[in-house]
Design a protein around this motif. Structure first.
Motif, PDB file in Angstrom:
ATOM      1  N   ASP A   3     -23.463 -29.208 -13.599  1.00 36.06           N
ATOM      2  CA  ASP A   3     -24.072 -28.395 -12.987  1.00 36.06           C
ATOM      3  C   ASP A   3     -23.704 -27.047 -13.641  1.00 36.06           C
ATOM      4  N   PHE A  69     -14.972 -23.247  -1.832  1.00 35.14           N
ATOM      5  CA  PHE A  69     -15.137 -22.782  -0.029  1.00 35.14           C
ATOM      6  C   PHE A  69     -16.955 -23.244  -0.391  1.00 35.14           C
ATOM      7  N   ARG A  70     -17.589 -23.851   1.017  1.00 35.23           N
ATOM      8  CA  ARG A  70     -19.096 -23.832   0.586  1.00 35.23           C
ATOM      9  C   ARG A  70     -20.210 -23.150   1.021  1.00 35.23           C
ATOM     10  N   GLY A  71     -21.238 -23.642   1.124  1.00 34.66           N
ATOM     11  CA  GLY A  71     -22.445 -22.029   1.500  1.00 34.66           C
ATOM     12  C   GLY A  71     -22.276 -21.337   0.807  1.00 34.66           C
ATOM     13  N   LYS A  72     -22.381 -20.503   2.220  1.00 33.41           N
ATOM     14  CA  LYS A  72     -23.179 -18.586   2.002  1.00 33.41           C
ATOM     15  C   LYS A  72     -21.358 -17.977   1.854  1.00 33.41           C
ATOM     16  N   ARG A  73     -20.506 -19.414   2.460  1.00 36.82           N
ATOM     17  CA  ARG A  73     -19.124 -18.385   2.225  1.00 36.82           C
ATOM     18  C   ARG A  73     -18.185 -18.478   1.059  1.00 36.82           C
ATOM     19  N   LYS A  74     -18.816 -19.166  -0.336  1.00 40.68           N
ATOM     20  CA  LYS A  74     -18.677 -19.140  -1.113  1.00 40.68           C
ATOM     21  C   LYS A  74     -18.823 -17.885  -2.292  1.00 40.68           C
ATOM     22  N   LYS A 151     -26.509 -21.024   1.617  1.00 47.96           N
ATOM     23  CA  LYS A 151     -26.514 -21.725   2.414  1.00 47.96           C
ATOM     24  C   LYS A 151     -25.888 -23.530   2.357  1.00 47.96           C
ATOM     25  N   GLN A 152     -26.716 -23.216   1.727  1.00 47.20           N
ATOM     26  CA  GLN A 152     -26.264 -25.268   1.294  1.00 47.20           C
ATOM     27  C   GLN A 152     -26.078 -25.555   0.274  1.00 47.20           C
ATOM     28  N   LYS A 154     -24.482 -25.593  -3.870  1.00 47.36           N
ATOM     29  CA  LYS A 154     -23.115 -26.922  -3.861  1.00 47.36           C
ATOM     30  C   LYS A 154     -22.526 -26.774  -5.488  1.00 47.36           C
ATOM     31  N   THR A 155     -21.766 -26.815  -5.714  1.00 50.09           N
ATOM     32  CA  THR A 155     -21.168 -26.764  -7.207  1.00 50.09           C
ATOM     33  C   THR A 155     -20.517 -27.591  -7.648  1.00 50.09           C
TER      34      THR A 155
END
Length: 635
Positions: A3, A69-74, A151-152, A154-155
C-alpha cells in the motif's frame, strides 16, 4: 508495504502521496510558527528537538482520520481536517499577539464578546498572514484537480493502522522526552506555554479539552463535605484587621474606578518632558490617599472580567476562560451581597453592552441592585464612542445623574474603556504626543492613558462639587496590563532598561489608590494583588470577614501574606520571584542557586495549594453549601 510503495516507489500522485505532503506541510508550518511567533523560552538541544517533533505526531494522527472514509470523501476530509488545524494554529497566533497566551476551550464559549472585539482583532492581523493559508489553497486545488482519481481510491486496512502506529510512536517518544526534561508535566499543569513547548499546539488543544471537561464535572460531583476543608484553610490563613484602619471608612459610600489597562509605570512617568498621568500622580501624593506601588494584577484569560471577579469575591479567576461566562450561574458571596446587610445599595456603571462578558447575568449573582449599561447612556454620537463603549469623559458626565438616583450609602463601580488596546484616539481629543519607539501599540498607549487621567480628574471635580467627595471612599485600580510582553523591545526603550524576567514581572504592577476622607495617606510598599482588595475594603468599612471564604488578605493587616500568586502558578514576593519554572532573587534579578531552592519551593507549594482550593470553590460551586454566618448547608 504494497500500500505504501508502488512500482516506482511511493505513489506521490495518489492519495497516500498527498497525505504525506499534507503531513509534511502542517508539520513544518507549525514548527516554524511555534518557533517564531510564540515566546516559549526554548533552551537546549532537547527542547529544540521536542519543538521540532511535537507537531509531527499530531499531524500524522489527525490527518489519518481521512483514511476512515472511502473514495473522493477521503480527500475532502483530509482538506477539512488540514484547514481546521490551520485555523486553530493561526487563531492562536493572533490571540497570542495581544494576550501572550493560548486559546482555551472556554474562551470559545464567549461568542457574544466577539462582535465587540472586531477592531482589536483587525489591529492584530498582518498582510503576511496570508502565507498561513497558501498550503490550504494547494490542497483544495489538488482535491478539485484530481477529483476523478479519488472516486474509487482504496488504501486498504493497513494504511490507517500504519499511520496511527507511527503517530503513537512519535507522540509517545515526545511525551517520554518531555517528562524527562520536565517531570510531572501533565499532572502539575504548569502554564499553557509549557504544554505548547513540550507537546505542541494540537496536543495542547486535547489537553485543554480534557482539563475543561474535568472542571465541568466538578460541580456535579461536589457535595457539602467539600466545603469543610476550604473553610479550615481560609480560617487558618485569615489576616486580622489592623485596628488603626478598621472602620476608617465606616458608613461611607464606596466608588470603585476601574482603570482599564493602566499600568503602574505610568505613575510619575514623563514622556518628552510631560507627565502622562498628572492627576493620578497628584492623587498618589494626596494626604488622604494611600498609593500601593507593589500591587499586581492577577488576571488570566478573563482579563477585565477576572479583575472584577477577584475584587468582588476574593476568588481567583479560572485557568481557562472567564468565570463570568462559564460560572455565571454560581452562588457567590460578593461585596454587594455582603454590604446589603449594612444598608448599602449597589450599582455598576459601564457604557457598553450589558451582555459583554455576561455582565447582565453575573452581576445579579453578585447581588448588584442596578446595572447601568449602554442602554442607560446616549451613545448616538460616534465622536463619543470608543471601541468598547462610551468614551470616558462623556461616560462620567452622563453617569452623574444616574449616580444621584441611588440611596446612600452606596457601593458602586465605574468601568472605563478609553485606554484599551489598540489604543486608538481621535487626534482632536489628545493632549500629549505619541511615543516614538516604532511600536504602534506602545506609542499610542500614552495618549489614551492621558485621556483617561483627564476624565478621572473631571469626575473628581463633580464629586467635590456635589459634596460626595467628603463622605466617599474611592478605590482606583488597574485591571490588567495594557502592554503585553510581546512589546518588550519597545518597553525597554520606554523604561530605559532591559526587560529581564524580573523586570517583566514588575511591569505587571497596576495602580491601586485608596482615598478615604480623614485617613492618613502615603506610599505603601506592601506586596499585594487584586485578590486582596475585598478584605481590605471591607475592613476599612468596619465589616468583619472572618467567616467569609476569601483567598486574599487585608493589605493593611500585620498578618497579610506578601506572596502574590499569578494564575499560571508563578509568584512574586519581596525576596523571591518564581517565573516560568525558575526562581529569581528579587533584589539582584539573578537566578537563585539550587542551594537556595528550599524556601522558594515551599512558597511555590503554598501558591499551588491556594490556587487549587480557589478552583475547587469556583468549579464545584461550593458556596451553595455555605451560609453567610459560617454554617455548612446541604444543597
Amino acid at each position: 508495504m504494497k500500500d505504501l510503495v508502488g512500482k516506482k516507489g511511493v505513489q506521490l500522485n495518489g492519495f497516500l502521496g498527498i497525505y504525506l505532503l499534507a503531513v509534511f506541510m502542517i508539520w513544518i508550518k507549525t514548527y516554524i510558527t511555534q518557533l517564531t511567533q510564540f515566546d516559549l523560552s526554548v533552551e537546549g538541544t532537547l527542547q529544540h528537538f521536542l519543538l521540532l517533533i511535537n507537531p509531527l505526531g499530531s499531524a500524522l494522527l489527525f490527518l489519518s482520520v481521512a483514511f476512515l472514509f472511502r473514495g473522493k470523501r477521503k480527500m475532502s476530509i483530509l482538506v477539512v481536517v488540514y484547514t481546521l488545524m490551520t485555523i486553530l494554529l493561526y487563531s492562536n497566533v493572533v490571540y497570542y499577539r495581544f494576550f501572550s497566551d493560548f486559546i482555551t476551550l472556554p474562551t470559545i464559549y464567549q461568542p457574544q464578546n466577539f462582535g465587540d472585539l472586531t477592531g482589536s482583532v483587525f489591529a492584530l492581523i498582518r498582510p503576511l498572514d496570508l502565507l498561513y493559508f497558501i498550503d490550504v489553497a494547494l490542497l483544495i486545488y489538488l482535491r478539485i484537480a484530481k477529483k476523478e482519481q479519488f472516486k474509487q481510491v482504496k488504501t486498504g486496512f493497513k494504511m490507517p493502522v500504519i499511520a496511527v502506529a507511527l503517530a503513537l510512536i512519535v507522540s509517545s517518544m515526545n511525551l517520554l522526552l518531555a517528562e524527562k526534561d520536565r517531570p510531572d508535566l501533565l499532572a502539575r499543569g504548569f502554564d499553557r506555554s509549557y504544554i505548547v513547548k513540550y507537546l505542541g499546539m494540537y496536543n495542547y488543544a486535547i489537553y485543554d479539552t480534557v482539563k475543561t471537561a474535568e472542571a465541568s464535572s466538578e460541580r456535579a460531583l461536589a457535595d457539602s463535605s467539600d466545603i469543610t476543608e476550604i473553610i479550615n484553610y481560609t480560617k487558618s490563613n485569615y489576616a486580622e484587621p489592623n485596628p488603626e484602619y478598621f472602620g476608617k471608612a465606616k458608613d461611607m459610600n464606596v466608588i470603585y474606578l476601574h482603570l482599564e489597562s493602566m499600568q503602574s509605570f505610568l505613575i510619575d512617568y514623563e514622556l518628552n518632558g510631560q507627565q502622562v498621568t498628572p492627576f493620578l500622580n497628584s492623587l498618589a501624593k494626596n494626604e488622604n490617599t494611600m498609593f500601593f506601588d507593589n500591587f499586581y494584577h492577577q488576571t488570566a484569560q478573563g482579563k477585565t472580567s477576572d479583575a472584577e471577579f477577584m475584587l468582588e469575591n476574593s476568588l481567583y479567576g479560572l485557568p481557562q476562560g472567564s468565570a463570568f461566562i462559564t460560572k455565571g450561574q454560581n452562588k457567590y458571596e460578593a461585596a454587594p451581597t455582603i454590604l446589603k446587610d449594612y444598608g448599602y445599595t449597589s450599582a455598576v456603571f459601564h457604557g457598553n453592552s450589558g451582555t459583554f462578558w455576561n455582565r447582565n447575568i453575573i452581576y445579579d449573582q453578585f447581588g448588584y441592585d442596578e446595572f447601568f449599561s449602554a442602554d442607560s447612556y446616549d451613545t448616538s454620537d460616534p465622536k463619543n464612542m470608543a471601541e468598547y463603549g462610551l468614551l470616558d469623559k462623556p461616560f462620567f458626565e452622563q453617569s452623574q445623574s444616574l449616580l444621584e438616583t441611588l440611596p446612600q450609602p452606596f457601593y458602586t463601580k465605574f468601568i472605563t474603556v478609553a485606554n484599551h488596546f489598540p489604543f486608538k484616539m481621535d487626534q482632536d481629543l489628545v493632549t500629549i504626543d505619541k511615543a516614538t519607539t516604532g511600536d504602534t501599540s506602545v506609542d499610542n498607549y500614552f495618549q489614551t492613558a492621558r485621556y483617561a487621567d483627564e476624565a478621572i480628574e473631571e469626575f473628581f471635580t463633580y464629586l467635590k462639587e456635589s459634596g460626595l467627595y467628603d463622605n466617599t471612599m474611592i478605590v482606583m485600580y488597574g485591571d490588567h496590563y495594557g502592554i503585553s510582553d510581546n512589546h518588550n523591545r519597545a518597553m525597554s526603550e520606554i523604561i530605559g532598561e532591559e526587560v529581564t524576567p524580573v523586570v517583566n514581572a514588575d511591569l505587571q504592577r497596576v495602580p491601586l489608590l485608596i482615598y478615604v476622607p480623614g485617613m492618613e495617606g502615603g506610599i505603601n510598599h506592601t506586596y499585594a494583588g487584586q485578590m486582596d482588595l475585598l478584605p481590605t475594603v471591607l475592613h476599612l468599612l468596619g465589616v468583619e470577614t472572618q467567616n467569609n471564604i476569601h483567598f486574599g488578605s487585608d493589605i493593611l493587616s500585620a498578618d497579610h501574606s506578601e506572596v502574590i500568586p499569578f494564575r499560571n502558578g508563578n509568584f512574586v514576593s519581596p525576596t523571591i520571584y518564581s517565573l516560568d519554572g525558575k526562581y529569581y532573587d528579587r533584589k539582584t534579578g539573578l537566578e537563585l542557586d539550587p542551594s537556595q531552592y528550599e524556601q522558594a519551593e515551599k512558597l511555590h507549594a503554598m501558591v499551588q495549594e491556594k490556587l487549587n482550593y480557589s478552583d475547587k470553590v469556583v468549579n464545584g460551586d461550593l458556596l451553595r453549601f455555605y451560609s453567610k454566618d459560617g454554617k455548612v448547608l446541604s444543597e
